[in-house]
Write a protein that holds these residues in place. Sequence first.
Motif, PDB file in Angstrom:
ATOM      1  N   ARG A  30       0.834  -1.215   0.000  1.00 33.61           N
ATOM      2  CA  ARG A  30       0.000   0.000   0.000  1.00 33.61           C
ATOM      3  C   ARG A  30       0.861   1.254   0.000  1.00 33.61           C
ATOM      4  N   HIS A  31       1.820   1.299  -0.910  1.00 31.02           N
ATOM      5  CA  HIS A  31       2.784   2.395  -0.947  1.00 31.02           C
ATOM      6  C   HIS A  31       2.708   3.118  -2.288  1.00 31.02           C
ATOM      7  N   ASN A  88       7.162  10.064  -1.871  1.00 34.01           N
ATOM      8  CA  ASN A  88       6.659   8.827  -1.286  1.00 34.01           C
ATOM      9  C   ASN A  88       5.467   9.172  -0.415  1.00 34.01           C
ATOM     10  N   LYS A 115       1.466   7.636   1.438  1.00 29.17           N
ATOM     11  CA  LYS A 115       0.790   6.525   2.103  1.00 29.17           C
ATOM     12  C   LYS A 115      -0.703   6.613   1.822  1.00 29.17           C
ATOM     13  N   GLU A 116      -1.368   5.471   1.919  1.00 32.69           N
ATOM     14  CA  GLU A 116      -2.814   5.398   1.707  1.00 32.69           C
ATOM     15  C   GLU A 116      -3.519   5.605   3.035  1.00 32.69           C
TER      16      GLU A 116
END
Length: 113
Positions: free
Chosen positions: A50-51, A62, A64-65
Amino acid sequence: MQIYVDCKTETEAGVPEWAIIELQGLIQMKKENQNEATLVGDLHYFNRNRHPVLILGHHVLNGKEVKLEQPMAVIEKTNDGDKNSYKLKAIVKKKLLFKSRPKPIISNISEKV
């Protein structure tokens, strides 16, 4: 700034599920015509962990979800004469949050050519 993304999945009712991309900061673009669609960057999403990774020009973000506390509905208003109707376009249940500073993409160039 929020950008809506079609996740290519559907809910049980057959309605597409979308996600929101949330960026901290401002994207400045050099474009003459603001009425046309604009390619902002490339979004890569790894389901394994999940990235999400967003590439904007020469920078990598970068993220996150994050699951939204309350889902949102995306509706479209159509005007048929005197009657207004609304059509459900999608459901938004999550957002992809990019809150860290972008990292530059650096390529190593060999001195031997």
